[in-house]
Design a protein around this motif. Structure first.
Motif, PDB file in Angstrom:
ATOM      1  N   TRP A 177      -0.309 -10.369  -2.281  1.00 31.32           N
ATOM      2  CA  TRP A 177      -1.575  -9.581  -2.104  1.00 31.32           C
ATOM      3  C   TRP A 177      -2.238  -9.408  -3.638  1.00 31.32           C
ATOM      4  N   LYS A 179      -6.306 -10.444  -0.050  1.00 32.50           N
ATOM      5  CA  LYS A 179      -6.308  -9.320   0.686  1.00 32.50           C
ATOM      6  C   LYS A 179      -5.303  -9.655   2.080  1.00 32.50           C
ATOM      7  N   HIS A 198      -3.342  -8.121   5.267  1.00 31.98           N
ATOM      8  CA  HIS A 198      -3.202  -7.029   6.244  1.00 31.98           C
ATOM      9  C   HIS A 198      -1.921  -6.576   6.625  1.00 31.98           C
ATOM     10  N   GLU A 239       1.484   3.921  -9.742  1.00 30.95           N
ATOM     11  CA  GLU A 239       0.296   3.518  -8.699  1.00 30.95           C
ATOM     12  C   GLU A 239       0.143   1.891  -8.481  1.00 30.95           C
ATOM     13  N   GLU A 296      -1.261  -1.634  -8.466  1.00 35.71           N
ATOM     14  CA  GLU A 296      -2.433  -2.042  -9.104  1.00 35.71           C
ATOM     15  C   GLU A 296      -3.380  -2.947  -8.097  1.00 35.71           C
ATOM     16  N   TYR A 297      -2.689  -3.338  -7.164  1.00 39.55           N
ATOM     17  CA  TYR A 297      -3.400  -4.198  -5.961  1.00 39.55           C
ATOM     18  C   TYR A 297      -3.202  -3.510  -4.742  1.00 39.55           C
ATOM     19  N   GLU A 298      -4.414  -3.904  -3.848  1.00 34.45           N
ATOM     20  CA  GLU A 298      -4.365  -3.219  -2.470  1.00 34.45           C
ATOM     21  C   GLU A 298      -3.252  -3.738  -1.664  1.00 34.45           C
ATOM     22  N   LEU A 299      -2.360  -2.753  -1.074  1.00 31.78           N
ATOM     23  CA  LEU A 299      -1.217  -3.243  -0.364  1.00 31.78           C
ATOM     24  C   LEU A 299      -1.574  -3.390   0.873  1.00 31.78           C
ATOM     25  N   ASN A 354      -1.179  -3.349   5.085  1.00 35.93           N
ATOM     26  CA  ASN A 354      -1.076  -1.914   6.084  1.00 35.93           C
ATOM     27  C   ASN A 354       0.295  -1.969   6.472  1.00 35.93           C
TER      28      ASN A 354
END
Length: 376
Positions: free
Chosen positions: A175, A179, A181, A208, A210-213, A215
């Protein structure tokens, strides 16, 4: 003396294994064939190939589906010593691919940058080895998956979810490049930390990402491997420390005989499967750790397995047309029929990277948490 009784091997497979190909596969004229015993089975698949930037990309699109109707993209990351094409050729892997295609998913599998080792590599805050190759950075910079979407005519599918699957720890870095999911991680043992979750230190609760994790994450492990306790910890860790849905499943044993060999490797066939088993029992009985054949030395750990398989004379390169740009030999330089048998032998003792058991539960989980399938 009953030869079959001596040669019962345990193959880890659950309700979602290859033995359940009786509904979806039998109703489809695409992607299935019959083996010597008249059973519906999955033969080798033939992916398309594109070179996109630094990567050779192997892929297949869903059967009989318009591109606008493709539900999602399943991106696979192979383990060390493999290549992207393996997913579509090796028996356990291609069964998973067929199921994904039937569900309306596009399947993508690339070669890693380091084609000399077949390993995916990246550099994170904990990395002191400073590898030469950084796949996460390169995939992100070259926007590989988006470029692939454009080349195959899917660039308008902006909202199509990406799911990641593989036996490489790189699934926990993917990720950084796209992106993601949901993730499915196949493990035969678990070591190290999932450093991709946090840039500095995966053990510090207050870091925190750094990248969108993603789901959700699902782990699949073989019941005889040493991964269970570690994965139970990581599953709890993901829920509590990271706050994402996680699940752990294991797969169960069933016997491996000439019949089940014919199901997983129909290109070898029942007669040759039986001849191979007889040859090993007669000439290399020490490879079976128990005389009843229920346990033996993993194929990749014992040089005599290589001699046994090669000297049998049954695993010679075949004449199948793999298509342009598809490697005719495996990463190790063996015939694909040889590598297919090795995969099944290693699966027996819980030492293989991928397994088709539980495939339906895994894909249900990925699609549910990508919001393209029902959640049970």
């Amino acid at each position: 003396f009953v030869l079959t009784a001596l040669l019962v091997l345990f193959l880890f497979i659950g309700n979602g294994g290859y033995g359940d190909m009786n509904l979806r596969s039998r109703s489809s004229a695409i992607g299935v064939t019959k083996n010597d015993l008249g059973e519906f089975v999955i033969p080798r698949l033939t992916p398309q190939v594109l070179t996109i930037g630094s990567y050779k990309v192997f892929y297949m699109l869903p059967y009989n589906t318009k591109k606008s109707g493709i539900k999602g993209i399943l991106v696979h990351f192979h383990a060390c010593g493999h290549r992207g094409a393996d997913l579509f050729i090796l028996p356990e892997d291609r069964i998973i691919v067929h199921e994904a295609l039937e569900r309306g998913l596009a399947v993508v599998s690339m070669n890693s940058l380091n084609e000399s080792t077949g390993c995916w590599q990246t550099i994170d805050g904990n990395d002191i080895t400073k590898p030469k190759f950084d796949d996460a950075k390169t995939l992100a910079k070259e926007n590989t998956i988006y470029e692939w979407k454009k080349l195959v005519g899917m660039e308008r599918n902006n909202d199509i979810p990406i799911m990641v699957m593989g036996a490489s720890n790189f699934v926990f870095y993917a990720w950084k490049a796209m992106k993601v999911h949901a993730v499915a991680s196949y493990v035969m043992g678990f070591g190290g930390r999932m450093g991709g979750f946090f840039e500095k230190d995966a053990d510090r609760k207050h870091d925190e990402p750094e990248y969108e994790l993603p789901n959700a994450v699902i782990f699949i492990y073989l019941a005889e491997s040493d991964a269970g306790s570690d994965l139970g910890f990581y599953t709890d860790w993901l829920r509590y420390w990271v706050g994402i849905t996680s699940k752990l499943i294991d797969v169960k044993p069933h016997t491996f005989t000439a019949q089940t060999c014919d199901r997983t490797i129909p290109e070898l066939g029942y007669i040759k499967c039986n001849q191979l088993i007889q040859f090993i029992d007669k000439n290399y009985p020490h490879l079976f750790e128990k005389k009843d054949g229920s346990s033996y030395t993993p194929a990749f750990k014992h040089e005599d397995w290589k001699h046994a398989l090669l000297q049998s004379g049954l695993l010679v390169p075949d004449n199948n047309n793999f298509g342009k740009n598809i490697p005719t030999l495996s990463f190790e330089g063996h015939s694909w029929i040889y590598e297919s048998v090795v995969e099944e032998l290693n699966t027996v003792v819980g030492m293989n990277e991928m397994i088709s058991a539980g495939k339906e539960e895994v894909l249900d989980f990925l699609m549910c948490h990508s919001e393209i399938g029902p959640c049970s």
